[in-house]
Write a protein that holds these residues in place. Structure first.
Motif: not given
Length: 502
Positions: A217-221, A195-198, A203-206, A135-138
């Protein structure tokens, strides 16, 4: 007058930079666990010929502070002589390059090789990186101010093992203000959390299961199936948690094939995004080397030692020290090349001494911190019962040791202690307290343990509601509100009463 003021300001800035560089080195070493510290020392020995391992075993290392660790195995005379010859050759080679008109004077860059090797190792053994590291890399890919980066790191440290954030942002804002001197508003923390949730995994940070699944689900096409999934999660989440698939099919007016496809996609969502990084965490856990060893004798006597048996004792190279002394004795009759050699030698010796001081400071800091934790949590170290852990936060240890809160945080972030009862991360000993109306302070671990016992013993045909659990805990001496019961129940991994029914 203005010129004089400007010159004075520049001198003050240069002094602050020197101080902060040493403090930064100390902070970096304090944060390193034992294995990484050993690697950092070896890299420093390779980079700086003025630094070498001590061959004397007569004096205890300055950080032992009365505690005896296993003495490092000393090399035989042949290896010692060979190492000295290699260092002497390295010194000669380095000095030969000084004074050349077409080359700049070498400048010491401690730890550069270590950092490069760490990068290469992470690239090759990426699966060994921890949940936090990934996560810190991101975080490093974002353009953030120092304050925002600090707050983002604190949010990441507040995530549960499953990757969800169950600590309210208001509590995080309060903790940053009180314990870390960071005034970050709740609204700005909300921005950082988005920002973290991206980040990956999705789903991280929910802050809830519903938000976690929606983020994925939001990341799906864009598609009809995505729209249906969002409708279920937004409008029929209660039916979804109860697996009322027939009702959902009827509400959405779907055919059997459409419903089957929808259910299949919903089931692919990950309720614990942090678990997708579990393999990396597990890989790290298998390589844990405890930094502390606490022995508990049958009579209750405790002894603590640093696990420093693999760390070499460091000293200034004798050849560099003698060379520096010779230069000082003849400085009035030096050539330009000799003066440059003197500057180079002085830089290397000062850098070596700074590194030795930083290692010694780290060891003293670790010793002081661990002794304070033992003093505050002595009943646990004597009995090994988790319920004996008293409420303890970073501030308690900081006040007892006189060290800064940030220092205590760094020490406890990645260190482990080996005890008679098992090996534990230092974070294990920190836990919040719950203050009753009478002023009594209770450990949240005790409350959670009592709650777990009640749920484990309940009649699964008639599981206990949060209201009933709250009343039963109050009878046991834990008067906490229903919403607090719900919070602790979720942290323990228990669903609501209706979903526990069997």
């Amino acid at each position: 007058m203005n010129q004089s003021q400007i010159q004075q300001q520049k001198q003050e800035q240069r002094q602050l930079q020197t101080i902060s560089a040493q403090q930064l080195l100390q902070a970096q070493l304090v944060e390193l666990p034992l294995q990484q510290l050993s690697e950092r020392i070896e890299a420093e020995l390779h980079d700086n010929p003025a630094l070498e391992k001590s061959v004397s075993d007569e004096e205890a290392a300055p950080w032992d502070d009365g505690y005896q660790a296993d003495a490092p195995e000393q090399p035989d005379d042949y290896d010692t002589q060979r190492e000295r010859e290699e260092r002497s050759d390295a010194l000669d080679e380095a000095l030969q390059n000084i004074g050349r008109d077409d080359e700049d004077l070498p400048v010491y860059q401690g730890g550069q090789r270590w950092a490069a090797e760490q990068e290469q190792e992470q690239a090759v053994f990426g699966e060994g990186r921890s949940f936090y590291d990934l996560l810190m890399e991101q975080v490093g890919e974002l353009e953030l101010s120092d304050d925002d980066r600090y707050a983002m790191e604190y949010i990441i440290q507040s995530l549960d093992d499953d990757g969800l954030l169950r600590t309210p942002l208001s509590d995080i804002a309060e903790q940053l203000a009180i314990y870390h001197g960071q005034d970050v508003g709740e609204q700005h923390l909300e921005h950082l959390l988005h920002l973290l949730q991206q980040f990956d995994p999705a789903g991280i940070g929910a802050r809830s299961l519903q938000e976690c699944l929606l983020l994925q689900t939001e990341r799906r096409k864009d598609s009809t199936l995505k729209t249906l999934m969002q409708q279920v999660l937004n409008n029929y989440f209660d039916d979804f948690t109860k697996k009322h698939w027939t009702r959902i099919q009827q509400l959405l007016g779907l055919s059997d094939e459409q419903a089957e496809a929808l259910i299949g996609e919903l089931r692919r969502l990950n309720p614990k995004p942090g678990a997708s990084l579990g393999e990396a965490v597990g890989h790290n856990m298998q390589q844990i080397t405890p930094d502390f060893i606490v022995d508990t004798l049958d009579d209750g006597t405790l002894s603590m030692s640093l696990n420093s048996s693999d760390l070499p004792r460091l000293e200034i190279s004798q050849s560099f020290a003698e060379l520096l002394q010779d230069f000082h004795n003849n400085k009035d009759h030096m050539t330009r090349q000799q003066k440059e050699a003197l500057l180079y030698t002085k830089q290397k010796v000062e850098a070596a001494q700074c590194f030795i001081d930083a290692v010694n400071t780290r060891q003293r800091t670790l010793t002081k911190t661990m002794n304070a934790i033992i003093k505050l949590q002595r009943p646990f170290f004597e009995e090994g019962d988790e319920e004996l852990l008293r409420p303890m936060i970073l501030k308690d240890v900081a006040e007892l040791t006189g060290l800064d809160l940030s220092t205590i945080s760094r020490v406890s972030s990645s260190k482990y202690v080996q005890t008679r009862w098992g090996t534990f991360p230092l974070k294990f000993f920190f836990n919040d307290g719950y203050v009753t109306q009478s002023g009594e302070e209770l450990s949240t671990r005790k409350i959670k343990a009592a709650l777990r016992q009640l749920i484990d013993a309940e009649d699964k045909r008639k599981p206990l509601s949060d209201d009933v659990l709250s009343s039963m805990l109050a009878e046991k001496g834990y008067p906490i509100a229903r919403r607090t019961v719900a919070k602790y129940r979720e942290l323990l991994g228990f669903p609501v009463a209706r979903l526990r029914k069997s």
